[in-house]
Design an enzyme around this catalytic site. Structure first.
Site, PDB file in Angstrom:
ATOM      1  N   LYS A  13       0.833  -1.212   0.000  1.00 18.84           N
ATOM      2  CA  LYS A  13       0.000   0.000   0.000  1.00 18.84           C
ATOM      3  C   LYS A  13       0.869   1.263   0.000  1.00 18.84           C
ATOM      4  O   LYS A  13       0.595   2.202  -0.728  1.00 18.84           O
ATOM      5  CB  LYS A  13      -0.901   0.053   1.246  1.00 18.84           C
ATOM      6  CG  LYS A  13      -1.902  -1.077   1.352  1.00 18.84           C
ATOM      7  CD  LYS A  13      -2.905  -0.828   2.471  1.00 18.84           C
ATOM      8  CE  LYS A  13      -2.295  -0.681   3.857  1.00 18.84           C
ATOM      9  NZ  LYS A  13      -1.568  -1.844   4.374  1.00 18.84           N
ATOM     10  N   ARG A  88     -10.004   0.578   8.842  1.00 16.34           N
ATOM     11  CA  ARG A  88      -9.508  -0.720   9.286  1.00 16.34           C
ATOM     12  C   ARG A  88     -10.582  -1.510  10.009  1.00 16.34           C
ATOM     13  O   ARG A  88     -10.353  -2.641  10.420  1.00 16.34           O
ATOM     14  CB  ARG A  88      -8.336  -0.505  10.222  1.00 16.34           C
ATOM     15  CG  ARG A  88      -6.975  -0.764   9.560  1.00 16.34           C
ATOM     16  CD  ARG A  88      -5.963  -0.786  10.659  1.00 16.34           C
ATOM     17  NE  ARG A  88      -4.681  -1.316  10.308  1.00 16.34           N
ATOM     18  CZ  ARG A  88      -3.684  -0.602   9.793  1.00 16.34           C
ATOM     19  NH1 ARG A  88      -3.862   0.633   9.446  1.00 16.34           N
ATOM     20  NH2 ARG A  88      -2.505  -1.167   9.604  1.00 16.34           N
ATOM     21  N   ARG A 127      11.681  -4.863   5.171  1.00 15.11           N
ATOM     22  CA  ARG A 127      11.421  -3.512   4.667  1.00 15.11           C
ATOM     23  C   ARG A 127      12.040  -2.432   5.561  1.00 15.11           C
ATOM     24  O   ARG A 127      12.260  -2.629   6.747  1.00 15.11           O
ATOM     25  CB  ARG A 127       9.935  -3.273   4.450  1.00 15.11           C
ATOM     26  CG  ARG A 127       9.109  -3.075   5.676  1.00 15.11           C
ATOM     27  CD  ARG A 127       7.663  -2.815   5.280  1.00 15.11           C
ATOM     28  NE  ARG A 127       6.777  -2.831   6.425  1.00 15.11           N
ATOM     29  CZ  ARG A 127       5.477  -2.675   6.347  1.00 15.11           C
ATOM     30  NH1 ARG A 127       4.887  -2.520   5.182  1.00 15.11           N
ATOM     31  NH2 ARG A 127       4.732  -2.685   7.442  1.00 15.11           N
ATOM     32  N   ARG A 161      10.788  -0.181  11.009  1.00 13.25           N
ATOM     33  CA  ARG A 161       9.714   0.008  11.993  1.00 13.25           C
ATOM     34  C   ARG A 161       9.789  -1.002  13.130  1.00 13.25           C
ATOM     35  O   ARG A 161       9.991  -2.184  12.904  1.00 13.25           O
ATOM     36  CB  ARG A 161       8.363  -0.135  11.294  1.00 13.25           C
ATOM     37  CG  ARG A 161       7.953   1.092  10.560  1.00 13.25           C
ATOM     38  CD  ARG A 161       6.759   0.849   9.685  1.00 13.25           C
ATOM     39  NE  ARG A 161       5.636   0.228  10.393  1.00 13.25           N
ATOM     40  CZ  ARG A 161       4.449   0.024   9.836  1.00 13.25           C
ATOM     41  NH1 ARG A 161       4.245   0.388   8.595  1.00 13.25           N
ATOM     42  NH2 ARG A 161       3.483  -0.539  10.499  1.00 13.25           N
ATOM     43  N   ARG A 172      -1.004  -8.409  13.782  1.00  9.21           N
ATOM     44  CA  ARG A 172      -1.548  -7.463  12.797  1.00  9.21           C
ATOM     45  C   ARG A 172      -2.243  -8.210  11.658  1.00  9.21           C
ATOM     46  O   ARG A 172      -3.275  -7.776  11.158  1.00  9.21           O
ATOM     47  CB  ARG A 172      -0.426  -6.562  12.259  1.00  9.21           C
ATOM     48  CG  ARG A 172       0.025  -5.528  13.293  1.00  9.21           C
ATOM     49  CD  ARG A 172       1.439  -5.034  13.041  1.00  9.21           C
ATOM     50  NE  ARG A 172       1.589  -4.260  11.835  1.00  9.21           N
ATOM     51  CZ  ARG A 172       2.749  -4.132  11.188  1.00  9.21           C
ATOM     52  NH1 ARG A 172       3.851  -4.721  11.643  1.00  9.21           N
ATOM     53  NH2 ARG A 172       2.817  -3.424  10.100  1.00  9.21           N
TER      54      ARG A 172
HETATM   55  P1  AMP Z   1       0.246   0.848   9.336  1.00 11.68           P
HETATM   56  O1  AMP Z   1       1.405   1.731   9.083  1.00 11.68           O
HETATM   57  O2  AMP Z   1      -0.942   1.167   8.472  1.00 11.68           O
HETATM   58  O3  AMP Z   1       0.617  -0.616   9.319  1.00 11.68           O
HETATM   59  O4  AMP Z   1      -0.248   1.177  10.844  1.00 11.68           O
HETATM   60  C1  AMP Z   1       0.589   0.960  11.955  1.00 11.68           C
HETATM   61  C2  AMP Z   1      -0.232   0.816  13.211  1.00 11.68           C
HETATM   62  O5  AMP Z   1      -0.988   2.027  13.455  1.00 11.68           O
HETATM   63  C3  AMP Z   1      -1.296  -0.272  13.174  1.00 11.68           C
HETATM   64  O6  AMP Z   1      -0.760  -1.550  13.487  1.00 11.68           O
HETATM   65  C4  AMP Z   1      -2.276   0.227  14.227  1.00 11.68           C
HETATM   66  O7  AMP Z   1      -1.791   0.013  15.549  1.00 11.68           O
HETATM   67  C5  AMP Z   1      -2.276   1.731  13.995  1.00 11.68           C
HETATM   68  N1  AMP Z   1      -3.300   2.146  13.006  1.00 11.68           N
HETATM   69  C6  AMP Z   1      -3.080   2.693  11.782  1.00 11.68           C
HETATM   70  N2  AMP Z   1      -4.230   2.953  11.161  1.00 11.68           N
HETATM   71  C7  AMP Z   1      -5.212   2.562  11.994  1.00 11.68           C
HETATM   72  C8  AMP Z   1      -6.636   2.561  11.910  1.00 11.68           C
HETATM   73  N3  AMP Z   1      -7.265   3.020  10.820  1.00 11.68           N
HETATM   74  N4  AMP Z   1      -7.340   2.058  12.963  1.00 11.68           N
HETATM   75  C9  AMP Z   1      -6.728   1.596  14.058  1.00 11.68           C
HETATM   76  N5  AMP Z   1      -5.381   1.555  14.208  1.00 11.68           N
HETATM   77  C10 AMP Z   1      -4.624   2.037  13.190  1.00 11.68           C
END
Ligand code: AMP
Length: 221
Positions: A13, A88, A127, A161, A172
């Site tokens: 993404k 999400r 990554r 990360r 996740r």
């Molecule tokens: P990502 O970079 O999209 O993988 O997001 C990293 C982390 O941020 C996720 O594992 C969640 O803990 C939190 N997070 C990001 N977007 C959301 C969302 N829309 N709803 C809830 N938690 C989120």
């Protein structure tokens, strides 16, 4: 144009979002990036969400919906946006629909990037991203063109990360699959969901998304 990118961690993404930004002159809006920035800045929100992110859990809907509602108002998103990481949950998807209809924002397409689980695990563990501009890279699949120099901004500073480790990733992925069982049908019913094979070559995935977007209804709105 406004689009949503759906996909598990490591599905591409971020990478595709970066490319679509340039192709369509619209801004990527990654909720994960926003939250990581808040954590780095040690803001009130950052302190509140830090432990949940580290554990691979979800931030409460109420916080996320408020965050998105305030963010899409910003002038940088006036041409449109590519949502990465939101919605999400079904509650977030429904709140987003209400927000869009209240503000007369047209959602052009929801693109799901499909990738097998073992490939996701490989991708996520390898990554890294530019600490300055956030451009995403991968040690095996997509390195910088010049070693140690970001292709996008020239920075020499890169980060991995903290939540990209095997245990957190498992959590996740579990959450992703459970939530998508509700979100995918929601968008499918609205005839706005398109699925793309995210295991193809990065350029091919971008081309496929490009073709979808050019043929999606109301693409110019
Ligand atoms: P990502 O970079 O999209 O993988 O997001 C990293 C982390 O941020 C996720 O594992 C969640 O803990 C939190 N997070 C990001 N977007 C959301 C969302 N829309 N709803 C809830 N938690 C989120």
């Amino acid at each position: 144009m406004n689009i949503i990118l759906l996909g598990a961690p490591g599905s591409g993404k971020g990478t595709q979002g970066d490319r679509l930004e340039k192709l369509f002159n619209i801004k990527k809006l990654s909720t994960g990036d926003i939250l990581r920035h808040e954590v780095k800045e040690k803001s009130e929100l950052g302190m509140e969400v830090k432990s949940v992110i580290e554990a691979g859990g979800l931030i409460p809907d109420e916080i996320m919906i408020k965050l998105i509602s305030n963010t899409i108002k910003l002038v940088e998103y006036k041409n449109g946006f590519i949502l990465d990481g939101f919605p999400r949950t079904l509650a977030q998807a429904k709140a987003l629909s209400t927000m869009f209809s209240d503000r007369k924002i047209h959602l052009n397409a929801v693109i799901e990037l499909k990738v097998d689980e073992q490939i996701l695990i490989d991708r996520v563990s390898l990554r890294y991203s530019c600490a300055k501009c956030n451009m995403s890279y991968n040690n095996k699949f997509k390195n910088t063109e010049v070693q140690g120099v970001c292709d996008n901004c020239g920075s020499n500073d890169f980060i991995h990360r903290e939540d990209d480790n095997a245990n957190t990733l498992k959590e996740r992925l579990n959450i992703y699959h459970v939530q998508m069982e509700q979100i995918l049908p929601y968008y499918k019913e609205r005839q706005i969901l398109y699925s793309v094979n995210g295991m193809n070559d990065i350029d091919d995935v971008t081309n496929e998304i490009n073709i979808i977007l050019k043929s999606a209804p109301n693409i110019l709105t």
